[in-house]
Design a protein around this motif. Structure first.
Motif, PDB file in Angstrom:
ATOM      1  N   UNK A 270       0.813  -1.211   0.000  1.00  0.00           N
ATOM      2  CA  UNK A 270       0.000   0.000   0.000  1.00  0.00           C
ATOM      3  C   UNK A 270       0.850   1.265   0.000  1.00  0.00           C
ATOM      4  N   UNK A 271       2.055   1.204   0.576  1.00  0.00           N
ATOM      5  CA  UNK A 271       2.938   2.367   0.592  1.00  0.00           C
ATOM      6  C   UNK A 271       3.301   2.793  -0.827  1.00  0.00           C
ATOM      7  N   UNK A 272       3.399   1.818  -1.731  1.00  0.00           N
ATOM      8  CA  UNK A 272       3.814   2.113  -3.101  1.00  0.00           C
ATOM      9  C   UNK A 272       2.713   2.795  -3.903  1.00  0.00           C
ATOM     10  N   UNK A 273       1.495   2.843  -3.367  1.00  0.00           N
ATOM     11  CA  UNK A 273       0.425   3.544  -4.078  1.00  0.00           C
ATOM     12  C   UNK A 273       0.565   5.057  -3.952  1.00  0.00           C
ATOM     13  N   UNK A 274       1.367   5.511  -3.014  1.00  0.00           N
ATOM     14  CA  UNK A 274       1.643   6.938  -2.871  1.00  0.00           C
ATOM     15  C   UNK A 274       2.692   7.320  -3.919  1.00  0.00           C
ATOM     16  N   UNK A 275       2.260   7.953  -5.009  1.00  0.00           N
ATOM     17  CA  UNK A 275       3.152   8.188  -6.136  1.00  0.00           C
ATOM     18  C   UNK A 275       4.294   9.148  -5.779  1.00  0.00           C
ATOM     19  N   UNK A 276       4.058  10.102  -4.866  1.00  0.00           N
ATOM     20  CA  UNK A 276       5.132  11.005  -4.480  1.00  0.00           C
ATOM     21  C   UNK A 276       6.240  10.256  -3.748  1.00  0.00           C
ATOM     22  N   UNK A 277       5.855   9.334  -2.867  1.00  0.00           N
ATOM     23  CA  UNK A 277       6.843   8.520  -2.175  1.00  0.00           C
ATOM     24  C   UNK A 277       7.642   7.706  -3.182  1.00  0.00           C
ATOM     25  N   UNK A 278       6.960   7.093  -4.141  1.00  0.00           N
ATOM     26  CA  UNK A 278       7.638   6.287  -5.150  1.00  0.00           C
ATOM     27  C   UNK A 278       8.565   7.152  -5.997  1.00  0.00           C
ATOM     28  N   UNK A 279       8.096   8.355  -6.364  1.00  0.00           N
ATOM     29  CA  UNK A 279       8.937   9.246  -7.152  1.00  0.00           C
ATOM     30  C   UNK A 279      10.204   9.643  -6.419  1.00  0.00           C
ATOM     31  N   UNK A 280      10.073   9.958  -5.123  1.00  0.00           N
ATOM     32  CA  UNK A 280      11.242  10.312  -4.327  1.00  0.00           C
ATOM     33  C   UNK A 280      12.196   9.131  -4.187  1.00  0.00           C
TER      34      UNK A 280
END
Length: 530
Positions: A270-280
């Protein structure tokens, strides 16, 4: 209010300032050694190869064994830390790193050295993921931004002094002291950790360690990196390489299936659904291709092609690593004056691409002034985002999952470093192999070099930076003339692969920009760091 500004306090009762300071010092002391080992080992590779008579693949694994183990176990340690406690996991990592460094210093051959480096990588994974998780838990707001700026700065110091220290040790005492010095440094850190454990509240979230998920992830990473490393030797279309790649994809697919069904997953998808987190999290991947590959292979270029010795090459590498020492704190100060962190992160990506592009102008006769500008710009690309991207990414995550999130971030960081270094090495060996084969013809003296043969073995030896040994191995009658040909072939192959790095950097910059796009959401991340 954005998610980044609504994160709850990291602890019911914040530790006293003295305890926070002691925690920061302990983490930074351990963190200092890890990047110093990564950057310094590259300088020692030619001497390791000459002493152990290792070919390209075993030499690559001196670096890759560390990086692969680091990548495989960073996520594992992050998850373990959330279960058993971050300080305990951190202390275990320090002990493992010291033991692995001592084993590296006394290793009798390349295979034993590779195994010892893998053990060191496992310890390094705990130091980075658990250290970052401890900082994100103990500090918040402006204090967190400063702590992560120091985290990035100290890591930059390790990167910066690594090549120079390694070059001096190799010339003065021998390559084994490169690893012995790391062991000594961490043995000084180890006695401090129990005191920190008593002073800092224990952070263990309960649950169980995800053994099946951890095992599957480790297997997938080992299979993937082995396929990349062996691509140049076995052939990219060979059954062995294709089989390893297929097995790696299958292991990753099973890993995802297991994690979705696990009550206590190593990685909460579920953490990977946050696109900003993934982008960073993709920003360190860009740095791996644009900076870490050069950190590993540029010393060989400087010694093999430009004719500099290991000590001089190590000093010149300061041009690449010095910005990593300075830029993290510069970035933190700019953020404090109102510059948006994502603006600085974007600038770092631009510097990586432009620096790599400028390095294509290098030649065997390049002087220090020609080297300086592209190396400084590339180093700035790495330094501007170091530490800053960690704080920004972890500000988006529930503090209870900070260990896992830090583990994932550092898994991408070190996993991409392992993949980038392996891809670069294999691509260099492949391109160089073609140049050598064209130059010596069919191995019976063709191509204008009488007596020259053994194209595949010559290319492998040359790709490791040992051009003199490769010339001797060829059997060429005119060894001096053939050594000059190998220098030109290595130079040409190096530049060809550099263009590939530029292309990868451009693609990643576009993807990251797309994932981070969104004014209001991005501002929430900025606010968390001010």
């Amino acid at each position: 209010m954005s998610p980044a500004t609504t994160i709850p306090s990291t602890a019911p009762d914040a530790p006293p300032r003295s305890r926070r300071t002691l925690t920061l010092v302990a983490v930074l002391l351990a963190v200092f050694v890890v990047p110093m080992s990564i950057s310094g080992t590259a300088v020692a590779l030619p001497d390791i190869g000459a002493d152990t008579h290792a070919g390209l693949a075993p030499l690559q694994w001196v670096v890759n064994a560390f990086n692969v183990a680091f990548a495989c176990f960073t996520l594992v340690w992050g998850s373990v830390a959330d279960v058993v406690g971050r300080v305990k996991a951190f202390a275990a990592g320090v002990a493992l790193y010291a033991a692995g460094s001592l084993a590296s210093a006394v290793a009798g051959d390349a295979l034993l050295l590779d195994a010892a480096r893998a053990l060191t990588g496992i310890g390094g994974a705990a130091i980075f993921s658990c250290g970052a998780a401890i900082l994100s838990t103990v500090f918040e707001g402006p204090s967190r931004a400063r702590a992560f700026a120091l985290f990035g700065t100290v890591a930059g110091v390790g990167v910066a002094v690594g090549p120079s220290l390694a070059g001096a040790l190799v010339q003065g005492l021998g390559w084994r002291w490169v690893f012995a010095a790391h062991a000594v440094a961490l043995l000084l850190v180890l006695p401090v950790v129990p005191a920190i454990a008593r002073a800092v509240p224990v952070h263990g979230g309960g649950g169980r360690i995800d053994v099946p998920g951890s095992a599957l992830f480790v297997v997938a990473m080992v299979l993937l990196t082995t396929a990349i490393v062996q691509g140049s030797q076995w052939g990219w279309g060979s059954p062995g390489v294709l089989g390893l790649l297929a097995a790696a994809l299958a292991a990753l697919a099973v890993f995802v299936a297991v994690e979705r069904r696990s009550a206590h997953p190593m990685l909460d998808l579920g953490v990977l659904r946050e696109r900003r987190f993934l982008g960073l999290c993709l920003v360190p991947v860009a740095a791996s291709f644009g900076f870490v590959t050069l950190l590993t292979y540029l010393p060989s270029y400087l010694t093999a092609v430009t004719g500099r010795d290991a000590g001089t090459a190590g000093l010149l590498m300061l041009l690449l690593t010095a910005p990593v020492l300075v830029c993290p704190m510069v970035a933190a100060r700019l953020v404090g004056r109102g510059i948006r962190p994502l603006t600085l992160i974007g600038l770092s990506l631009v510097c990586l691409v432009l620096g790599d592009l400028a390095l294509t102008l290098l030649s065997p006769s390049a002087g220090v002034l020609v080297l300086a500008a592209p190396m400084l710009v590339t180093g700035a690309g790495m330094g501007l985002s170091a530490g800053l991207v960690d704080g920004q990414a972890l500000a988006l995550v529930d503090p209870a999952k900070a260990g896992m999130a830090a583990g994932f971030l550092n898994t991408l960081r070190l996993g991409s470093e392992a993949v980038a270094v392996a891809v670069y090495g294999s691509a260099l060996a492949t391109v160089l192999g073609r140049r050598v084969s064209d130059g010596i013809g069919d191995g019976i003296g063709g191509g204008g070099y009488p007596g020259a043969g053994n194209a595949a073995r010559v290319a492998e030896q040359a790709a490791g930076g040992d051009l003199a040994g490769a010339a001797a191995l060829s059997g060429a009658t005119d060894r001096t003339g053939f050594a000059g040909f190998l220098t030109r072939a290595y130079d040409s192959a190096f530049h060809s692969v550099l263009w590939g790095l530029v292309a990868v950097g451009l693609v990643l910059a576009v993807v990251i920009a797309a994932l981070l796009r969104g004014g209001r959401d991005t501002e929430g991340v900025v606010g968390a760091s001010r």
